[in-house]
Design an enzyme around this catalytic site. Sequence first.
Site, PDB file in Angstrom:
ATOM      1  CG  ASP A  15      99.631  88.149  91.503  1.00  0.00           C
ATOM      2  OD1 ASP A  15      99.758  87.886  90.294  1.00  0.00           O
ATOM      3  OD2 ASP A  15      98.540  88.421  92.033  1.00  0.00           O
ATOM      4  CG  ASP A  58      93.573  86.809  87.300  1.00  0.00           C
ATOM      5  OD1 ASP A  58      93.764  85.957  88.173  1.00  0.00           O
ATOM      6  OD2 ASP A  58      94.054  87.963  87.343  1.00  0.00           O
TER       7      ASP A  58
HETATM    8  C1  DGJ Z   1      95.892  88.966  89.500  1.00  0.00           C
HETATM    9  C2  DGJ Z   1      96.943  88.437  88.573  1.00  0.00           C
HETATM   10  O1  DGJ Z   1      97.697  87.438  89.194  1.00  0.00           O
HETATM   11  C3  DGJ Z   1      97.820  89.590  88.113  1.00  0.00           C
HETATM   12  O2  DGJ Z   1      98.872  89.114  87.326  1.00  0.00           O
HETATM   13  C4  DGJ Z   1      96.962  90.567  87.355  1.00  0.00           C
HETATM   14  O3  DGJ Z   1      96.477  89.964  86.196  1.00  0.00           O
HETATM   15  C5  DGJ Z   1      95.831  91.038  88.235  1.00  0.00           C
HETATM   16  N1  DGJ Z   1      95.102  89.955  88.786  1.00  0.00           N
HETATM   17  C6  DGJ Z   1      94.894  91.920  87.451  1.00  0.00           C
HETATM   18  O4  DGJ Z   1      93.801  92.274  88.180  1.00  0.00           O
END
Ligand code: DGJ
Length: 742
Positions: free
Chosen positions: A548, A478
Amino acid sequence: MSIEYNEQEQMFHLRAGASSYILQVVKNGYLVHRYFGPALSRSVLVQPLVMLERAFSPNPDPADESLSLDTLPQEYPTYGLSDFRTPALSVRAAHSGDTIDLRYTGHRILQGKPALSGLPATYVEADDEATTLEIDMRDSLSGVCVCLRYTAFSQYAVIARSVTVANEGTKPVQLEGVMSLSLDMRDASFDWMHLEGAWGRERHVVREPLTPGAHVVESRRGASSHQANPFVMLARPEATETSGEVYGLSLVYSGNFEMRASVDQYRTTRLLAGIHPEGFSWRLEPGQTFTTPEALLSFSDQGLGGLSRLLHRLIRTRLVRGEYRDRERPVLINNWEATYFRFERETLVELAGSAAELGVELFVLDDGWFGRRDNDRSSLGDWVVDERKLPQGLGDIAQAINRKGMQFGLWFEPEMISPDSELYRMHPDWCLHIPGRQRSEGRHQLVLDLTRADVREYVVETLCTVLASAPIGYVKWDMNRHMTEVGSALLPADRQGETAHRYMLGLYAIMDVITGRFPAILFESCSGGGGRFDLGMLYYMPQVWTSDNTDAVERLAIQFGTSLGYPSAAMGAHVSAVPNHQVGRNTPIQTRGLVAMMGNFGYELDVRKLPLAEREEIALQIRLYKEVRPLVLFGDLYRLRDPQAGNNAAWMYVKEDQTEAFVTFVRVLSRPNAPLETLRLQGLLPDRLYDVQLHGGYHRELFPSSIRQCTVSGDELMAAGLVVAPMHGDYQACAWRLRAQD
Ligand code: DGJ
């Protein structure tokens, strides 16, 4: 040989799939662009380049008033001479007054495709898959030389371009802008198409007429970003999803970029792509070279759909690498939306066990397992398991998950550092920063300075230690903020402009080592969802968390937009809880499932808490997905209804040999007395009979039995279409499977 050189005309003809790309060395050694479009049969263009004397377009050769760089269609225009348009190359060098005058000095034609050292790029597996042309040009005053590289793929209408600049002079020069490509097209009769967005709303399609002036898609965020995407298209105004000429331009890069189409006074178009010149500056000492990221030019005369399918194949098979390139990806469950930071070992094991019963194959432990990370304010950089939550460590939880018959996956955010972390307390200068300036935080975190070898070593060693400590089959990589105060403590003052690009080179080097050391791990890249959905990341990691935003309706536009330039095998798509956490919408579980089946399928919700009927539905979904997974990941995508254009979305995947297909239809809002929808399918064999079956129990009662299950010829399905029953209620969906009879 797919590149021909005609010595008399000094003309190069590159044949790439069903396209031709022609360039020519003209008077005084200028290199001009002559043609890019449908394949031409003859090796040379018979008609000469027409040059006209134009007012206020100065002439570098006083003997020829029709010659001006301002009107010459150049392959690699430079700053400071008689071309007033945007340059591809700008060099600051006192001894040449910032001007660069490139002239042809020679060329080479090579079989295959050389790698770009330290940079992601497309590749070939056999030398006969592509031919590469390298053209050398030189500025005699400064000694700056460029090598323009063109690879023509024999099976794909794609030309891969990159540029190496060499300082063969005696004094240092400062590169202020080095684009990966420039393309001077002879007209401007195009629509400019790109993918705009925001966090949670990535890659929505914009299509607008290309008018005189500049049209720019760019990121200065230190990442390709949610807001812009390094993929644009020039489509003829009459081009549709199924017909017409479309040109694509993709940059194989994950950092700051600029893509620009400028229409000039004579209605010609200059297309440029590369590292964003703003904030970029690179000092080149005598004897040093600089290589740009690769850019891919693509062409189709079969509309947007034709261009997308071409890119999907190329990206899937000649950009993505590793064991998972050709392998089906596991159905996963991720604990993020089920627990966020609040979990303990037993919760995870129960969640995994409950998901395993439904057919899920991989359990992903997301953020919060390390340091003392109970929220997003701390611990990034401290990649040590939090024993309050996982007292027996990662090996124990991974094995417990394995015993449920699932693989175990883990989340990292390796490029970041929390000010509240052991790492920051030890190394406050390890982040990007400018001495004396406030360090802007994003999500309470700073960006590690990956230009530094010591920081890169730390990231590699800590991650590798964790990955070797437990049976980990998957990693989610990430990245949750953009770059500010972009400076490095170790670079001298006159090299600070190199920081952002050196960061990307550092990141690529780290990913190369880690993915190379753990070839059996499936890596998924992520940046707050789809903030780095680009070909640079896909070279190292075969899939990306698309957004997300997991709402099924929102996902339609996001996934459709993404599919213009990227394959389904690259997209992560999950079913989440309702009301949806991002938009609060309630959609049926069936619709959420069918929409998420447009990529690498999974779940992000607490399956333990669902009513029995929904659990049964999930088990059915997973069974269906496993059956259609090869089509979704490796088949051809046909977009049948555009969700941005109306109330419906529809798409289908067709197996490569055209004997199987999977069709999905989603109707967003319910309307009274709605028209009867008929979907004209695509990509089938016209004279074969297909058994058509409406999937599962979805809306069964609404479809007359004669069309729930029937046998229809491919031509009827494509010409007359498939009837969709009017479904009741908002956010409804249905799907069909088609199999050709022997
Ligand atoms: C951003 C990601 O896109 C989410 O899926 C998740 O992993 C969060 N970060 C966790 O902090």
